[in-house]
Design an enzyme around this catalytic site. Structure first.
Site, mmCIF file in Angstrom:
data_model
loop_
_atom_site.group_PDB
_atom_site.id
_atom_site.type_symbol
_atom_site.label_atom_id
_atom_site.label_comp_id
_atom_site.label_asym_id
_atom_site.label_seq_id
_atom_site.Cartn_x
_atom_site.Cartn_y
_atom_site.Cartn_z
ATOM 1 N N ARG A 41 0.895 -1.060 -0.012
ATOM 2 C CA ARG A 41 -0.034 0.157 0.001
ATOM 3 C C ARG A 41 0.741 1.271 -0.025
ATOM 4 O O ARG A 41 0.578 2.243 0.706
ATOM 5 C CB ARG A 41 -0.940 0.077 1.165
ATOM 6 C CG ARG A 41 -1.932 -1.039 1.163
ATOM 7 C CD ARG A 41 -3.197 -0.892 0.021
ATOM 8 N NE ARG A 41 -4.035 -1.690 0.047
ATOM 9 C CZ ARG A 41 -4.043 -2.810 -0.321
ATOM 10 N NH1 ARG A 41 -2.972 -3.506 -1.038
ATOM 11 N NH2 ARG A 41 -5.145 -3.804 -0.066
ATOM 12 N N SER B 277 -11.352 -0.687 2.855
ATOM 13 C CA SER B 277 -10.483 -0.611 4.225
ATOM 14 C C SER B 277 -10.508 0.635 4.700
ATOM 15 O O SER B 277 -9.697 1.287 4.075
ATOM 16 C CB SER B 277 -9.233 -1.629 4.040
ATOM 17 O OG SER B 277 -9.595 -2.797 3.204
ATOM 18 N N GLU C 104 -5.814 4.134 5.927
ATOM 19 C CA GLU C 104 -5.558 4.001 4.549
ATOM 20 C C GLU C 104 -6.157 5.126 3.730
ATOM 21 O O GLU C 104 -5.236 5.543 2.736
ATOM 22 C CB GLU C 104 -6.094 2.531 3.973
ATOM 23 C CG GLU C 104 -5.477 2.055 2.814
ATOM 24 C CD GLU C 104 -6.294 1.363 2.085
ATOM 25 O OE1 GLU C 104 -7.152 1.802 1.336
ATOM 26 O OE2 GLU C 104 -6.324 0.124 1.806
HETATM 27 N N1 EPU Z 1 -11.528 -10.535 9.740
HETATM 28 C C1 EPU Z 1 -12.252 -10.476 10.872
HETATM 29 N N2 EPU Z 1 -13.407 -9.847 10.755
HETATM 30 C C2 EPU Z 1 -14.175 -9.382 9.697
HETATM 31 C C3 EPU Z 1 -13.514 -9.517 8.517
HETATM 32 C C4 EPU Z 1 -12.112 -10.053 8.554
HETATM 33 O O1 EPU Z 1 -11.837 -10.856 11.894
HETATM 34 O O2 EPU Z 1 -15.177 -8.708 9.652
HETATM 35 C C5 EPU Z 1 -10.225 -11.093 9.545
HETATM 36 C C6 EPU Z 1 -10.400 -12.782 9.338
HETATM 37 O O3 EPU Z 1 -9.294 -13.367 10.162
HETATM 38 C C7 EPU Z 1 -9.643 -12.603 8.028
HETATM 39 C C8 EPU Z 1 -8.787 -11.541 8.124
HETATM 40 O O4 EPU Z 1 -9.452 -10.595 8.893
HETATM 41 O O5 EPU Z 1 -9.155 -14.023 7.626
HETATM 42 C C9 EPU Z 1 -8.319 -10.943 6.578
HETATM 43 O O6 EPU Z 1 -9.614 -10.514 6.037
HETATM 44 P P1 EPU Z 1 -9.740 -10.194 4.558
HETATM 45 O O7 EPU Z 1 -9.269 -11.285 3.864
HETATM 46 O O8 EPU Z 1 -11.147 -9.619 4.163
HETATM 47 O O9 EPU Z 1 -8.769 -9.257 4.228
HETATM 48 P P2 EPU Z 1 -8.337 -7.889 4.948
HETATM 49 O O10 EPU Z 1 -6.757 -7.948 5.115
HETATM 50 O O11 EPU Z 1 -9.335 -7.505 5.727
HETATM 51 C C10 EPU Z 1 -7.106 -6.885 2.623
HETATM 52 C C11 EPU Z 1 -7.095 -5.732 1.948
HETATM 53 C C12 EPU Z 1 -8.480 -5.495 1.001
HETATM 54 C C13 EPU Z 1 -8.549 -6.578 0.168
HETATM 55 C C14 EPU Z 1 -8.422 -8.057 1.043
HETATM 56 C C15 EPU Z 1 -8.635 -9.105 0.064
HETATM 57 C C16 EPU Z 1 -6.130 -3.913 2.998
HETATM 58 C C17 EPU Z 1 -5.946 -2.853 4.237
HETATM 59 N N3 EPU Z 1 -6.954 -4.331 2.726
HETATM 60 O O12 EPU Z 1 -8.210 -6.698 3.485
HETATM 61 O O13 EPU Z 1 -8.403 -4.248 0.067
HETATM 62 O O14 EPU Z 1 -9.816 -6.634 -0.722
HETATM 63 O O15 EPU Z 1 -7.554 -7.848 1.504
HETATM 64 O O16 EPU Z 1 -7.110 -9.268 -0.552
HETATM 65 O O17 EPU Z 1 -4.866 -4.504 2.927
HETATM 66 C C18 EPU Z 1 -8.565 -1.983 0.709
HETATM 67 O O18 EPU Z 1 -7.508 -1.873 0.216
HETATM 68 O O19 EPU Z 1 -9.754 -1.047 0.672
HETATM 69 C C19 EPU Z 1 -9.237 -3.253 0.313
HETATM 70 C C20 EPU Z 1 -10.701 -3.599 0.424
#
Ligand code: EPU
Length: 376
Positions: free
Chosen positions: A185, A264, A368
């Protein structure tokens, strides 16, 4: 006598000399509300709002503002902006340039192109490399700035070069991938937010005979019923990602307030070895020794953990909040405008979440989205 000859002889008719350089004048409005230009639907008015449809208009507007010392706000798709309720005193420049040029596996996108539509078109052409970034809101020009990524792909893997206007030297520069300083990022463009205005982004995609790039994200592989590293038909990869994103409220839908957000709201924290150890101790103390927080290797002994997980476990669960700004009912990482929120409401919620996570786990989350005229 040709016109050039006329000019060199200094006999250009007055009317001709006065003709503006661009035949279609840039669209310009004053005291223009910025909220409708953002996915949060938040932010007060800009003193002046210019919509540029060509690179020349972008450059002219930026140069004019810089020379006059007028503050400038660049607006792309508006999906990563949180603008003050007071608005922006200066020129807001909306980049509305168009251009989708696909030659074999080489793609050039104008900064103003809609990113998600561009992804769809490369998938239709059977090409791999950006299919897992389907459904990400915003414009193509914004993607290199924070090295946009999702579901195992980041634009840094396929971008070959970025064409940008350098406000310091007043020149158009072509920055090769190796000089973009891409990381999670982040990039050279984000490092110097006042310096570059992205005009075009060039990619090298892969012709894998209709197959996707190897699927890297565990959740995507699981949903597709394949092993990480496998390839699937590229359209299937795109469809699957869109469905996963929609389930998390990460695909724009005007009727769904869970998507009135900037995606995010916090980045996933990257901890060094010592900070990670301290974090694990806090988790054990608070949640029990058997609880293991998400941890992904982030190079140099660093570990990336999950902001969504931290928020959740600190007690801010899906739907948290009782005001006009709340946590999304589909994902704890998105702060959302339920319709009547102000930027101050979102900031108050963001501060509450950040402070709550810090008190619970000793980790300070960083926003972010780009904040304009406000800070957390
Ligand atoms: N989780 C929770 N509660 C929730 C959702 C997720 O506890 O309500 C935990 C779970 O353990 C899950 C982990 O968070 O396994 C990761 O969640 P997710 O796979 O949705 O990914 P993220 O790390 O929350 C990142 C990016 C997203 C991108 C997704 C998929 C960042 C800040 N965010 O989210 O990007 O779509 O991975 O690759 O890096 C964005 O940048 O705006 C964005 C949406």
């Amino acid at each position: 006598m040709s016109r050039t000859e006329e000019r060199t002889q200094g006999r250009t008719p007055k009317a001709e000399r006065r003709r503006p350089r661009t035949l279609v004048p840039v669209q310009e409005r004053h005291d223009a509300p910025l909220a409708p230009l953002t996915t949060f639907r938040l932010g007060g008015p800009a003193t002046r709002l210019v919509t540029a449809v060509t690179d020349a208009e972008v450059i002219d507007t930026v140069r004019e503002a810089d020379r006059a010392g007028t503050p400038l706000l660049i607006v792309g798709g508006g999906s990563n902006l949180l603008i003050s309720d007071k608005g922006f005193e200066g020129t807001a420049l909306r980049i509305a340039t168009t251009g989708f040029d696909l030659q074999g596996t080489r793609l050039e996108l104008a900064a103003g192109e809609n990113w998600s539509d561009a992804v769809a078109r490369t998938v239709e052409a059977g090409l791999a490399g950006i299919e897992c970034m389907a459904g990400i809101p915003g414009s193509a020009g914004a993607t290199p700035i924070q090295n946009v990524g999702a579901y195992g792909q980041e634009v840094s893997s396929t971008i070959t070069e970025v064409v940008a206007y350098d406000r310091r030297t007043e020149e158009v520069v072509t920055v090769p991938n190796a000089e973009c300083a891409f990381s999670y990022r982040h990039s050279r463009f984000k490092q110097h937010p006042e310096r570059y205005v992205v005009l075009r982004v060039r990619f090298e995609l892969e012709d894998a005979e209709g197959l996707s790039a190897p699927i890297k994200y565990a959740e995507t592989a699981r949903t597709l019923g394949v092993e990480p590293g496998d390839r699937v038909p590229v359209a299937e990869a795109r469809r699957t990602v869109l469905a996963l994103r929609a389930g998390k409220g990460m695909v724009l839908d005007a009727d769904d307030h869970d998507t009135w957000s900037a995606g995010s709201f916090f980045t996933n924290p990257i901890l060094d070895a010592a900070a990670h150890e301290a974090f694990l101790a806090r988790v054990a103390e608070r949640l029990g020794a058997d609880v293991t927080p998400p941890a992904y290797p982030a190079g140099d002994g660093h570990v990336k953990t999950s902001a969504a997980w931290l928020i959740d476990r600190a007690g801010f669960t899906k739907g948290y909040g009782d005001g006009a700004a709340r946590i999304s009912t589909k994902h704890t990482l998105a702060l959302t405008n339920r319709g009547a929120a102000t930027t101050e409401d979102v900031l108050a919620l963001a501060r509450e979440v950040r402070d709550g996570v810090r008190d619970a786990f000793g980790v300070t989350l960083v926003n972010e989205p780009v904040t304009v005229g406000v800070s957390l």
